[in-house]
Design a protein around this motif. Structure first.
Motif, mmCIF file in Angstrom:
data_model
loop_
_atom_site.group_PDB
_atom_site.id
_atom_site.type_symbol
_atom_site.label_atom_id
_atom_site.label_comp_id
_atom_site.label_asym_id
_atom_site.label_seq_id
_atom_site.Cartn_x
_atom_site.Cartn_y
_atom_site.Cartn_z
ATOM 1 N N HIS A 109 -3.308 43.928 -25.174
ATOM 2 C CA HIS A 109 -4.431 44.734 -24.936
ATOM 3 C C HIS A 109 -5.642 44.120 -23.994
ATOM 4 C CE1 HIS A 109 -2.561 47.380 -27.924
ATOM 5 N NE2 HIS A 109 -2.395 46.186 -28.750
ATOM 6 N N GLU A 110 -5.353 42.833 -23.697
ATOM 7 C CA GLU A 110 -6.433 42.153 -22.869
ATOM 8 C C GLU A 110 -7.730 42.312 -23.544
ATOM 9 O OE1 GLU A 110 -5.934 42.349 -18.665
ATOM 10 O OE2 GLU A 110 -3.804 42.340 -18.609
ATOM 11 N N MET A 111 -7.799 41.993 -24.557
ATOM 12 C CA MET A 111 -9.226 42.135 -25.433
ATOM 13 C C MET A 111 -10.052 40.665 -25.290
ATOM 14 S SD MET A 111 -7.579 43.103 -28.998
ATOM 15 C CE MET A 111 -9.119 43.048 -30.115
ATOM 16 N N LEU A 112 -9.785 39.738 -24.653
ATOM 17 C CA LEU A 112 -10.296 38.570 -24.289
ATOM 18 C C LEU A 112 -10.056 38.475 -22.969
ATOM 19 C CD1 LEU A 112 -9.917 36.241 -27.332
ATOM 20 C CD2 LEU A 112 -12.107 37.331 -26.604
ATOM 21 N N PRO A 113 -10.966 37.774 -22.150
ATOM 22 C CA PRO A 113 -10.740 37.237 -20.620
ATOM 23 C C PRO A 113 -9.535 36.127 -20.690
ATOM 24 C CG PRO A 113 -13.188 37.543 -20.904
ATOM 25 C CD PRO A 113 -12.658 37.681 -22.458
ATOM 26 N N THR A 114 -8.886 36.124 -19.869
ATOM 27 C CA THR A 114 -7.793 35.158 -19.588
ATOM 28 C C THR A 114 -8.279 33.669 -19.631
ATOM 29 O OG1 THR A 114 -6.352 36.726 -18.202
ATOM 30 C CG2 THR A 114 -5.947 34.230 -18.172
ATOM 31 N N ILE A 115 -9.646 33.693 -18.934
ATOM 32 C CA ILE A 115 -10.122 32.345 -19.082
ATOM 33 C C ILE A 115 -10.447 31.576 -20.244
ATOM 34 C CG2 ILE A 115 -12.429 32.805 -18.402
ATOM 35 C CD1 ILE A 115 -10.636 29.755 -16.837
ATOM 36 N N GLU A 116 -11.092 32.804 -21.092
ATOM 37 C CA GLU A 116 -11.397 32.301 -22.668
ATOM 38 C C GLU A 116 -10.637 31.828 -23.251
ATOM 39 O OE1 GLU A 116 -14.713 32.147 -23.670
ATOM 40 O OE2 GLU A 116 -15.438 32.735 -21.929
ATOM 41 N N ILE A 117 -9.147 32.694 -23.131
ATOM 42 C CA ILE A 117 -8.010 32.010 -23.985
ATOM 43 C C ILE A 117 -7.495 30.804 -23.581
ATOM 44 C CG2 ILE A 117 -5.716 32.688 -24.430
ATOM 45 C CD1 ILE A 117 -6.108 35.472 -24.189
ATOM 46 N N VAL A 118 -7.670 30.406 -22.195
ATOM 47 C CA VAL A 118 -7.139 29.195 -21.715
ATOM 48 C C VAL A 118 -8.278 27.971 -22.093
ATOM 49 C CG1 VAL A 118 -6.645 27.853 -19.494
ATOM 50 C CG2 VAL A 118 -6.027 30.201 -19.655
ATOM 51 N N TRP A 119 -9.500 28.217 -22.426
ATOM 52 C CA TRP A 119 -10.339 27.328 -23.007
ATOM 53 C C TRP A 119 -10.080 27.069 -24.176
ATOM 54 C CZ3 TRP A 119 -11.681 25.585 -18.671
ATOM 55 C CH2 TRP A 119 -12.841 26.025 -17.874
#
Length: 267
Positions: free
Chosen positions: A11-21
């Motif tokens: 659902h892409e609820m969070l930006p990808t960069i935030e997940i990678v952090w």
């Protein structure tokens, strides 16, 4: 293990960069300091380029990222996790293409430039759409590629095994990006024999793809290296049942049979 930030990526609820952090924080308690320093730098860069737009702004961002900040390709032939986890890539200023692509994408975003990550064979590219034209940035060193160069690179990388189509150059979805990133991280940790961390990386992948037999097989391998033999047996058996025709399944069958055979002790 549960990683709530990975469980709803469809659902892409969070930006990808935030997940990678968040992934970096899982492995390094001091991660936030490097991230904070990075954002301070790219904010300052964005302010300097406010008067620019389009290709001029993109080229200025690329110049700053690779020359002022000094980001570059990882120097060693076999890359460790420190060249993949973004906090360490910021610290060392070197990394794999996917890590550099994610950082350059975020740097450009702060300057008002939208770059889309494309799941290109070999390693990702970043696509910039401007005035009805698409340009592609090679994250290794910031080279700008146009249509013919991209097609030639595709043919070289795939050795004509795949038919070229521009339909392949749509923006990658979040799941594709994160699976590619975590797979690189898992392989690096296994190579470095950091098996406890590799197990965490496998669990992250399984949070995204819960029943993937190949990730379950890899979890079995890591568990075996961690002397958790019975848990490894369960994972290997699952893989053999799900993928009986895979070349590695026969080897695992033999290994499971050896483990199951009675062990004779000589006195």
């Amino acid at each position: 293990m549960r990683f709530s930030y990975l469980e709803h990526i469809a659902h892409e609820m969070l930006p990808t960069i935030e997940i990678v952090w968040e992934i970096s924080r899982t492995f390094h308690s001091d991660s936030d300091q490097y991230v904070s320093d990075y954002y301070q730098l790219i904010r300052e860069m964005a302010e300097r380029h406010e008067s620019l737009d389009g290709m001029d702004k993109l080229q200025a961002v690329i110049q700053d990222f690779y020359f002022e900040l000094g980001f570059s390709d990882a120097p060693e032939p076999v890359v460790g996790a420190q060249r993949i986890l973004l906090d360490r890539v910021i610290s060392y200023r070197t990394g794999l293409p996917i890590s550099l692509a994610l950082l350059l994408q975020e740097t450009a975003a702060y300057a008002g430039i939208q770059l889309e990550l494309v799941d290109f064979p070999g390693y990702p590219l970043l696509r910039f759409d401007h005035e009805q034209e698409s340009y592609f940035v090679d994250p290794l060193h910031g080279e700008l590629l146009e249509d013919k160069q991209v097609q030639e690179r595709f043919e070289d990388v795939t050795e004509d095994a795949l038919e070229f189509s521009w339909d392949m150059f749509e923006a990658a979805d979040q799941k594709t990006v994160l699976v590619r990133y975590l797979t690189e991280l898992k392989h690096a940790m296994i190579h470095d024999q950091e098996f406890a961390n590799a197990l965490t990386a496998v669990h992250m992948l399984l949070a995204i793809m819960p029943d993937d037999p190949y990730e379950i097989r890899d979890r079995g391998y890591v568990l075996e290296e961690l002397d958790c033999k019975q848990a490894a047996v369960d994972d290997y058996q699952y893989f053999v049942e799900q993928c009986p025709d895979d070349p590695s399944a026969q080897m695992l069958r033999l290994q499971l049979e050896t483990w199951a055979a009675p062990q004779h002790v000589l006195h």
